[in-house]
Design a protein around this motif. Structure first.
Motif, PDB file in Angstrom:
ATOM      1  N   GLN A 150      17.251 -44.650 142.281  1.00 28.05           N
ATOM      2  CA  GLN A 150      18.268 -44.060 141.424  1.00 28.05           C
ATOM      3  C   GLN A 150      18.864 -45.178 140.572  1.00 28.05           C
ATOM      4  O   GLN A 150      18.796 -46.350 140.936  1.00 28.05           O
ATOM      5  N   VAL A 151      19.427 -44.795 139.432  1.00 32.23           N
ATOM      6  CA  VAL A 151      20.126 -45.752 138.577  1.00 32.23           C
ATOM      7  C   VAL A 151      21.602 -45.395 138.598  1.00 32.23           C
ATOM      8  O   VAL A 151      21.980 -44.299 138.187  1.00 32.23           O
ATOM      9  N   PRO A 152      22.459 -46.278 139.121  1.00 32.90           N
ATOM     10  CA  PRO A 152      23.883 -45.961 139.245  1.00 32.90           C
ATOM     11  C   PRO A 152      24.521 -45.635 137.897  1.00 32.90           C
ATOM     12  O   PRO A 152      24.186 -46.245 136.880  1.00 32.90           O
ATOM     13  N   SER A 153      25.453 -44.702 137.913  1.00 30.49           N
ATOM     14  CA  SER A 153      26.153 -44.335 136.675  1.00 30.49           C
ATOM     15  C   SER A 153      26.951 -45.513 136.130  1.00 30.49           C
ATOM     16  O   SER A 153      27.183 -45.608 134.919  1.00 30.49           O
ATOM     17  N   ALA A 154      27.365 -46.433 137.016  1.00 28.56           N
ATOM     18  CA  ALA A 154      28.065 -47.630 136.554  1.00 28.56           C
ATOM     19  C   ALA A 154      27.227 -48.416 135.560  1.00 28.56           C
ATOM     20  O   ALA A 154      27.757 -49.088 134.662  1.00 28.56           O
ATOM     21  N   LEU A 155      25.907 -48.316 135.705  1.00 31.97           N
ATOM     22  CA  LEU A 155      24.994 -49.014 134.801  1.00 31.97           C
ATOM     23  C   LEU A 155      24.693 -48.166 133.564  1.00 31.97           C
ATOM     24  O   LEU A 155      24.790 -48.651 132.434  1.00 31.97           O
ATOM     25  N   THR A 156      24.343 -46.897 133.754  1.00 30.82           N
ATOM     26  CA  THR A 156      23.988 -46.057 132.602  1.00 30.82           C
ATOM     27  C   THR A 156      25.189 -45.844 131.685  1.00 30.82           C
ATOM     28  O   THR A 156      25.013 -45.622 130.481  1.00 30.82           O
ATOM     29  N   ASP A 157      26.398 -45.922 132.216  1.00 28.22           N
ATOM     30  CA  ASP A 157      27.592 -45.774 131.378  1.00 28.22           C
ATOM     31  C   ASP A 157      27.730 -46.907 130.371  1.00 28.22           C
ATOM     32  O   ASP A 157      28.512 -46.798 129.415  1.00 28.22           O
ATOM     33  N   GLN A 158      26.985 -47.985 130.569  1.00 23.65           N
ATOM     34  CA  GLN A 158      27.057 -49.133 129.653  1.00 23.65           C
ATOM     35  C   GLN A 158      26.083 -49.024 128.488  1.00 23.65           C
ATOM     36  O   GLN A 158      25.993 -49.933 127.656  1.00 23.65           O
ATOM     37  N   LEU A 159      25.372 -47.897 128.421  1.00 23.71           N
ATOM     38  CA  LEU A 159      24.396 -47.677 127.344  1.00 23.71           C
ATOM     39  C   LEU A 159      25.062 -46.938 126.191  1.00 23.71           C
ATOM     40  O   LEU A 159      25.775 -45.958 126.382  1.00 23.71           O
ATOM     41  N   LYS A 160      24.840 -47.432 124.979  1.00 23.82           N
ATOM     42  CA  LYS A 160      25.371 -46.776 123.791  1.00 23.82           C
ATOM     43  C   LYS A 160      24.741 -45.398 123.599  1.00 23.82           C
ATOM     44  O   LYS A 160      23.606 -45.161 124.027  1.00 23.82           O
ATOM     45  N   ASP A 161      25.440 -44.501 122.933  1.00 19.65           N
ATOM     46  CA  ASP A 161      24.805 -43.278 122.483  1.00 19.65           C
ATOM     47  C   ASP A 161      23.697 -43.659 121.497  1.00 19.65           C
ATOM     48  O   ASP A 161      23.917 -44.488 120.600  1.00 19.65           O
ATOM     49  N   GLY A 162      22.519 -43.098 121.685  1.00 17.38           N
ATOM     50  CA  GLY A 162      21.364 -43.481 120.892  1.00 17.38           C
ATOM     51  C   GLY A 162      20.584 -44.631 121.500  1.00 17.38           C
ATOM     52  O   GLY A 162      19.541 -45.023 120.972  1.00 17.38           O
ATOM     53  N   GLY A 163      21.081 -45.160 122.630  1.00 22.40           N
ATOM     54  CA  GLY A 163      20.412 -46.273 123.285  1.00 22.40           C
ATOM     55  C   GLY A 163      19.330 -45.826 124.244  1.00 22.40           C
ATOM     56  O   GLY A 163      19.169 -44.638 124.535  1.00 22.40           O
TER      57      GLY A 163
END
Length: 215
Positions: free
Chosen positions: A154-167
């Motif tokens: 799994q990829v923690p939301s703490a990490l995916t939340d750091q991705l820009k929209d369009g990233g």
């Protein structure tokens, strides 16, 4: 002294190009970054083999094919900022630094050594942050591209939340011994994952699914 430059050429010609990686920027980066300088001491002879190179428990340097195909799918642009999650001794960071405007690498076990090796190579648009890979480096985000350097369940939301929209985010999802590399695209706060190719790597610490045990 082994001719590592010749081995890099063989790696690209036998492992990268036949895997449908055709972007010149990736080919050029992998021809020019000395992989043997970013493997554990004494392991230089295996730097260009088509297999993962163990770094420590649950940690590997991804095999050249898997790494290159993830980069190809992520399509890193020269004006983008990338987050390299679990950078190991710095090879992936050095390659990303030739593709992106800037790279933030997050690493726990090998942060100081990765920083030293990148400095020795003259990489001046990358910074190594000592921290927990699964937590990323929020202070420097958000990011256009995130690359996870190992297996995940799994990829923690703490990490995916750091991705820009369009990233885009790339990770290798493992189910037992089988894995599928996926690229996640963030749009309006939601990430949609698309399978890209099959590969395998140990699940990195912090990326395993939390098991629920019942009595």
């Amino acid at each position: 002294m082994p001719d590592f430059a010749a081995r890099r050429t063989v790696m690209v010609d036998s492992q990268i190009r036949p895997s449908d990686v055709t972007k010149y920027s990736i080919i050029d980066a992998m021809l020019n970054v000395p992989r043997e300088c970013f493997v554990p001491d004494g392991r230089e002879e295996v730097a260009y083999l088509g297999e993962n190179i163990p770094l420590s428990r649950g940690r590997v340097l991804l095999d050249p094919r898997c790494f290159a195909k993830l980069l190809d799918a992520l399509d890193v642009q020269p004006n983008e900022v990338a987050l390299d999650v679990g950078a190991g001794l710095g090879y992936s960071t050095a390659v990303l630094a030739r593709l992106a405007e800037a790279v933030i690498a997050v690493e726990d076990e090998f942060a100081a050594e990765a920083e030293r090796r990148l400095s020795d190579m003259g990489v001046d648009n990358a910074v190594v942050i000592s921290g927990t890979p699964a937590e990323g480096a929020r202070r420097h985000g958000p990011y256009d591209v995130i690359l996870v350097e190992g297996g995940v369940e799994q990829v923690p939301s703490a990490l995916t939340d750091q991705l820009k929209d369009g990233g885009r985010i790339g990770a290798l999802f493992m189910e037992g011994n089988l894995g599928v590399a996926r690229i996640g695209y963030r749009a309006e706060g939601v990430i949609s994952w698309r399978p890209i190719f099959n590969a395998s790597a140990p699940v990195m610490p912090g990326f395993a699914t939390v098991r629920q045990f019942a009595l």
